[in-house]
Design a protein around this motif. Structure first.
Motif: not given
Ligand code: PFF
Length: 460
Positions: A282, A33, A37-38, A284
């Motif tokens: 993304s 995750y 996200e990155n 999370g």
């Protein structure tokens, strides 16, 4: 040297146990995750760099400190730096971190157990994204279900640790780790045939520079500590059960490689599924608990089977990591206070269990209803924040500084080379350079960013 202390039965036993500690929720739940996200690609490259250049040198240092003293963390620092030395605090920091992290780690492992059982009853089939999201919400806020799983998981962890280093920890890791590796490989092969495979590989490995925020660099660095179980005395403790003939450097490199391999495999299992079904990479922290079940529920019986296997693997991985955390506190009491393993395990395991109760009930908000109001985070999140963002990086920093600057150079070099045939000292020099300069600087940067003293995002 015969110390009467327990030792690993074999080098592979040690490698699997240390890899078992390293491979856990951090690899299968968190790494995918945060990669999502990155923006994938560059983040993964930076993470690989952090593992190779900072994490692995500290991992070698921890194992080496444990092996040279044949003692767990606090006693190891007493032996090396003296009984009155402040370096003992590094050991205590680790014991404290182990206590705290395990107390809530067990709660997340409990969610994985709950999801394994939901998968067995084919709960996810035909459920909408909202229903699945709501299911996680119900689980999170249900005090009794969380308590039940927290209890079951802590009993299992205590059961393994109480059986001892060779007959408990090593034996279980020798079963669980190959199983985990094997099944993960099968899942990854399954993913290759999904339509989203190419998009996933592109996402994970192609460096999309524009997607990375500089703070992602620090996140990659912080995660490399958590995932290699550094800064908590775990690897010092596991290293203390190693004999003098074992090649520490080679073993540490294998542990890093296995840990990294599983983290990448987790991405290669998860993202092809996510992309094939048009979901958001993304998403999370909910990626594993809220997104994957939607997809498993969409693909019928195969989905049910995959879902059972996946969540069971998550439980195994969490168990072998939890065992290593409990071993840190247990070994401290055995080494420092001379307690029997049974007494030390029951008492520390019991205390961690009790300490975990407010985390298990954090979603229900029953035990400390005012806590969130006071600190802006619930009990669970407060302790996760304290331990992962402060205690582990600080522990890692002090280990690097101690081993790099203060440890007797003759002993350090002898331990580094002990058990190896290798005579090239350039490798030792490179390791020492990273330990002395690069690793401390990197950790100081993480801490400065987290405290808010610097904001790296604004520099670039
Ligand atoms: N390395 C474990 C994971 O990635 O889930 C977590 C962990 C275990 C952290 C042991 C620290 C530790 F000492």
């Amino acid at each position: 040297m015969k110390t009467g202390r327990e030792q690993w039965g074999s080098r592979i036993g040690f490698i699997l146990a240390a890899a078992g500690s390293a491979i856990g929720l951090g690899n299968i739940w968190k790494f995918p995750y945060i990669t999502g996200e990155n923006g994938g690609g560059v983040f993964v490259l930076i993470y690989l760099g952090c593992i190779a250049l900072i994490g692995t040198p500290i991992l070698i240092a921890e194992i080496l400190i444990g092996r040279s003293t044949q003692k767990s963390s606090v006693s190891a620092f007493s032996d090396l730096a003296g009984k009155e030395s402040n370096w003992r605090m590094v050991g205590f920091l680790g014991v404290g971190a182990g206590f705290i992290i395990l107390s809530y780690y067990s709660v997340v492992a409990g969610w994985a157990m709950n999801y394994t059982f939901m998968s067995i009853t084919n709960f996810f089939e035909g459920k909408s994204a909202e229903q699945i999201g709501a299911t996680f919400g119900t689980l999170f806020t249900s005090a009794d279900i969380n308590l039940l799983w927290h209890t079951v998981f802590m009993v299992m962890t205590i059961g393994v640790v109480i059986a001892g280093v060779k007959r408990g920890i090593e034996k279980w890791n020798k079963i669980l780790m190959p199983l985990l590796l094997g099944i993960f490989l099968l899942l990854a092969i399954f993913s290759i045939f999904l339509p989203g495979w190419k998009a996933a590989v592109n996402f994970v490995f192609y460096p999309h520079l524009d997607k990375l925020k500089p703070s992602g660099v620090l996140e990659a660095l912080g995660h490399s500590f958590f995932t290699l179980s550094l800064g908590m005395g775990t690897m010092i403790t596991y290293g203390s059960y190693l004999n003098k003939k074992t090649n520490v450097v080679k073993s540490a490199v294998m542990v890093s490689a296995l840990d990294t391999g599983i983290a990448l495999l987790a991405c290669l299992v998860m993202f092809p599924i996510v992309f094939s079904f048009g979901h958001d990479p993304s998403a999370g922290p909910g990626l594993v608990f809220k997104t994957l079940p939607i997809i498993f529920g969409e693909i019928g019986n195969i989905g049910m089977l995959l879902s059972i296997i996946f969540f069971a693997l998550l439980v195994f991985a969490a168990l072998s990591s939890a065992v290593s955390m409990l071993e840190v506190t247990t070994a401290y009491l055995i080494d420092e206070k001379g307690w029997s393993r049974k007494k030390a395990t029951y008492i520390t395991g019991g205390a961690i269990y009790l300490f975990g109760i407010p985390s298990a009930t954090a979603g229900a908000n029953t035990i400390f209803p005012d806590w969130a109001g006071m600190y802006g985070k619930n009990f669970f999140d407060s302790f996760d924040y304290l331990a992962s963002n402060w205690m582990l990086p600080l522990g890692g920093l002090f280990v690097a500084i101690y081993a790099g600057w203060f440890m007797d150079p003759m002993l350090r070099q002898a331990e580094f080379k002990g058990g190896t045939k290798f005579t090239q000292s350039w490798f030792y020099s490179v390791w020492l350079f990273f330990l002395k300069f690069i690793a401390p600087l990197a950790v100081i940067l993480i801490i400065a960013q987290r405290v808010g003293v610097i904001d790296i995002d604004k520099w670039i």
